[in-house]
Design a protein around this motif. Structure first.
Motif, mmCIF file in Angstrom:
data_model
loop_
_atom_site.group_PDB
_atom_site.id
_atom_site.type_symbol
_atom_site.label_atom_id
_atom_site.label_comp_id
_atom_site.label_asym_id
_atom_site.label_seq_id
_atom_site.Cartn_x
_atom_site.Cartn_y
_atom_site.Cartn_z
ATOM 1 N N LYS A 251 -54.842 30.090 -60.341
ATOM 2 C CA LYS A 251 -55.494 31.142 -59.561
ATOM 3 C C LYS A 251 -56.150 32.151 -60.498
ATOM 4 C CE LYS A 251 -52.425 30.986 -55.522
ATOM 5 N NZ LYS A 251 -51.527 31.779 -54.630
ATOM 6 N N LYS A 252 -57.245 32.716 -60.028
ATOM 7 C CA LYS A 252 -57.950 33.733 -60.805
ATOM 8 C C LYS A 252 -57.275 35.087 -60.660
ATOM 9 C CE LYS A 252 -62.703 34.861 -62.017
ATOM 10 N NZ LYS A 252 -64.122 34.577 -61.699
ATOM 11 N N HIS A 253 -56.649 35.314 -59.521
ATOM 12 C CA HIS A 253 -55.899 36.543 -59.286
ATOM 13 C C HIS A 253 -54.924 36.286 -58.146
ATOM 14 C CE1 HIS A 253 -58.515 37.044 -55.789
ATOM 15 N NE2 HIS A 253 -59.546 36.882 -56.609
ATOM 16 N N SER A 254 -53.902 37.128 -58.043
ATOM 17 C CA SER A 254 -52.933 36.989 -56.963
ATOM 18 C C SER A 254 -52.277 38.332 -56.690
ATOM 19 C CB SER A 254 -51.859 35.953 -57.322
ATOM 20 O OG SER A 254 -50.840 35.933 -56.336
ATOM 21 N N ALA A 255 -52.359 38.776 -55.458
ATOM 22 C CA ALA A 255 -51.666 39.990 -55.047
ATOM 23 C C ALA A 255 -50.243 39.670 -54.612
ATOM 24 C CB ALA A 255 -52.420 40.652 -53.893
ATOM 25 N N PHE A 256 -49.928 38.385 -54.504
ATOM 26 C CA PHE A 256 -48.621 37.943 -53.999
ATOM 27 C C PHE A 256 -47.596 37.830 -55.118
ATOM 28 C CE2 PHE A 256 -45.585 34.610 -52.929
ATOM 29 C CZ PHE A 256 -45.097 35.063 -51.710
ATOM 30 N N ASN A 257 -48.001 37.286 -56.260
ATOM 31 C CA ASN A 257 -47.065 36.997 -57.357
ATOM 32 C C ASN A 257 -46.993 38.157 -58.336
ATOM 33 O OD1 ASN A 257 -48.616 34.084 -56.787
ATOM 34 N ND2 ASN A 257 -46.390 33.960 -56.871
ATOM 35 N N ALA A 258 -45.818 38.800 -58.426
ATOM 36 C CA ALA A 258 -45.650 39.913 -59.366
ATOM 37 C C ALA A 258 -45.761 39.447 -60.811
ATOM 38 C CB ALA A 258 -44.305 40.585 -59.135
ATOM 39 N N ASP A 259 -45.396 38.193 -61.054
ATOM 40 C CA ASP A 259 -45.459 37.634 -62.410
ATOM 41 C C ASP A 259 -46.667 36.714 -62.563
ATOM 42 O OD1 ASP A 259 -44.465 35.779 -60.623
ATOM 43 O OD2 ASP A 259 -42.981 34.936 -62.011
ATOM 44 N N PHE A 260 -47.738 37.017 -61.845
ATOM 45 C CA PHE A 260 -48.950 36.195 -61.881
ATOM 46 C C PHE A 260 -49.449 35.973 -63.304
ATOM 47 C CE2 PHE A 260 -53.635 36.394 -62.205
ATOM 48 C CZ PHE A 260 -53.924 35.141 -61.693
ATOM 49 N N CYS A 261 -49.938 34.766 -63.548
ATOM 50 C CA CYS A 261 -50.515 34.424 -64.852
ATOM 51 C C CYS A 261 -51.653 33.429 -64.640
ATOM 52 C CB CYS A 261 -49.450 33.823 -65.767
ATOM 53 S SG CYS A 261 -50.049 33.416 -67.411
ATOM 54 N N ASP A 262 -52.839 33.806 -65.038
ATOM 55 C CA ASP A 262 -54.011 32.937 -64.997
ATOM 56 C C ASP A 262 -53.902 31.936 -66.154
ATOM 57 O OD1 ASP A 262 -56.512 31.765 -65.032
ATOM 58 O OD2 ASP A 262 -57.620 33.643 -65.273
ATOM 59 N N LEU A 263 -53.889 30.657 -65.839
ATOM 60 C CA LEU A 263 -53.731 29.622 -66.870
ATOM 61 C C LEU A 263 -55.050 29.203 -67.507
ATOM 62 C CD1 LEU A 263 -51.099 27.284 -65.157
ATOM 63 C CD2 LEU A 263 -50.701 29.254 -66.654
ATOM 64 N N ALA A 264 -56.159 29.711 -66.994
ATOM 65 C CA ALA A 264 -57.469 29.286 -67.499
ATOM 66 C C ALA A 264 -57.650 29.547 -69.003
ATOM 67 C CB ALA A 264 -58.584 29.940 -66.704
ATOM 68 N N PRO A 265 -57.262 30.724 -69.529
ATOM 69 C CA PRO A 265 -57.446 30.941 -70.978
ATOM 70 C C PRO A 265 -56.736 29.890 -71.837
ATOM 71 C CG PRO A 265 -57.049 33.018 -69.884
ATOM 72 C CD PRO A 265 -56.794 31.959 -68.854
ATOM 73 N N LEU A 266 -55.534 29.476 -71.419
ATOM 74 C CA LEU A 266 -54.823 28.444 -72.167
ATOM 75 C C LEU A 266 -55.550 27.105 -72.045
ATOM 76 C CD1 LEU A 266 -52.255 28.015 -73.870
ATOM 77 C CD2 LEU A 266 -51.048 27.430 -71.764
ATOM 78 N N CYS A 267 -56.094 26.826 -70.872
ATOM 79 C CA CYS A 267 -56.859 25.588 -70.679
ATOM 80 C C CYS A 267 -58.110 25.579 -71.556
ATOM 81 C CB CYS A 267 -57.250 25.433 -69.218
ATOM 82 S SG CYS A 267 -55.869 25.166 -68.093
ATOM 83 N N ILE A 268 -58.812 26.706 -71.604
ATOM 84 C CA ILE A 268 -60.026 26.804 -72.421
ATOM 85 C C ILE A 268 -59.688 26.586 -73.896
ATOM 86 C CG2 ILE A 268 -61.826 28.392 -73.208
ATOM 87 C CD1 ILE A 268 -61.676 29.646 -70.359
ATOM 88 N N LYS A 269 -58.605 27.201 -74.334
ATOM 89 C CA LYS A 269 -58.195 27.070 -75.732
ATOM 90 C C LYS A 269 -57.932 25.618 -76.106
ATOM 91 C CE LYS A 269 -54.598 28.592 -78.981
ATOM 92 N NZ LYS A 269 -53.379 29.437 -79.142
ATOM 93 N N HIS A 270 -57.348 24.855 -75.170
ATOM 94 C CA HIS A 270 -56.960 23.472 -75.467
ATOM 95 C C HIS A 270 -57.879 22.447 -74.793
ATOM 96 C CE1 HIS A 270 -53.239 24.558 -77.561
ATOM 97 N NE2 HIS A 270 -53.137 25.533 -76.691
ATOM 98 N N GLN A 271 -59.010 22.909 -74.278
ATOM 99 C CA GLN A 271 -60.036 22.039 -73.707
ATOM 100 C C GLN A 271 -59.492 21.156 -72.581
ATOM 101 O OE1 GLN A 271 -61.440 20.188 -77.438
ATOM 102 N NE2 GLN A 271 -63.239 21.509 -77.324
ATOM 103 N N ILE A 272 -58.759 21.786 -71.668
ATOM 104 C CA ILE A 272 -58.230 21.106 -70.488
ATOM 105 C C ILE A 272 -59.089 21.492 -69.285
ATOM 106 C CG2 ILE A 272 -56.210 20.733 -69.016
ATOM 107 C CD1 ILE A 272 -54.511 21.873 -71.333
ATOM 108 N N PRO A 273 -59.617 20.555 -68.527
ATOM 109 C CA PRO A 273 -60.367 20.910 -67.316
ATOM 110 C C PRO A 273 -59.489 21.704 -66.348
ATOM 111 C CG PRO A 273 -60.652 18.589 -67.861
ATOM 112 C CD PRO A 273 -59.560 19.096 -68.746
#
Length: 228
Positions: free
Chosen positions: A37-59
């Motif tokens: 998810k790009k953002h979440s108002a529901f999850n207090a511990d929200f974490c966008d995984l996209a930066p890690l995917c970009i770093k490791h070239q994961i779609p």
């Protein structure tokens, strides 16, 4: 073995990092795609995984609904053998479940303490023990067959933060164990206890047959094997 990953919280990132370590050690295990998810108002511990995917070239793909057609199409395009869904506060729909075995996670001694906030409830109820549980998702909430379950003690001075740290450490080891088991059964088949036919767990067995993988209780260590 081709793994697709779904998650959007801090625990998801820790699990994804563990899988990246596994793929470096075992090149025939591949992370082929991630939904987050790009953002979440529901999850207090929200974490966008996209930066890690970009770093490791994961779609990767952003969504607010894992069951919409765009999300499903992206998953199909990655051609996974199995889906890992760790840290996603919504049920996986039948369309995905009918195509792939989906492994979920719940920090409780399933089948007890299903549902939201299991760590908070464990503390509120004064439980002395709980467990870190990975299971094969079905259409219910935390109701699938257990794949790997490791118990842990809850100390009187434990907090939500200390328990989260404890279950994260345990879960990382479990992920390593059952991922290698699934990889090996996919490559070589897995012999049942009774010496019967071999079972190729993924991809030749449909998700409904993955109940053949069950945990073996040990002294606090994770072990899984096929039951005939």
């Amino acid at each position: 073995m081709r793994i697709f990953f779904v998650g959007c919280v801090a625990f998801s990132r820790a699990c994804l990092e563990t899988l990246l370590e596994i793929t470096r050690a075992a090149p025939d295990i591949m992370l082929v795609g991630v939904t987050t998810k790009k953002h979440s108002a529901f999850n207090a511990d929200f974490c966008d995984l996209a930066p890690l995917c970009i770093k490791h070239q994961i779609p990767y793909h952003y969504t607010s609904n894992i069951n919409d057609q765009e999300s499903i199409a992206f998953m199909h395009s990655c051609k996974p053998d199995v889906v890992y869904c760790f840290g996603w506060s919504a049920l996986i729909g039948q369309e995905i479940l009918s195509h792939y075995p989906v492994i979920g996670y719940h920090p409780a001694a399933l089948p007890q303490n299903r549902g939201r906030h299991p760590i908070i409830w464990a503390l509120a109820l004064g439980l002395e023990k709980s467990a870190s549980s990975f299971f094969l998702m079905d259409t219910g909430a935390d109701s699938g067959a257990i794949l790997s379950q490791v118990p842990f003690d809850i100390a009187p001075n434990d907090t939500a933060k200390s328990l989260c740290s404890k279950v994260e450490s345990i879960a990382k080891t479990q992920i390593q164990d059952f991922t290698m088991l699934l990889r090996n059964t996919m490559k070589e088949g897995f012999k049942s206890e009774g010496g019967g036919a071999q079972h190729h767990i993924i991809p030749s067995l449909p998700p409904s047959q993955l109940h053949k993988i069950t945990p073996v209780p040990t002294s606090g260590e994770s072990e899984v094997r096929v039951m005939a």
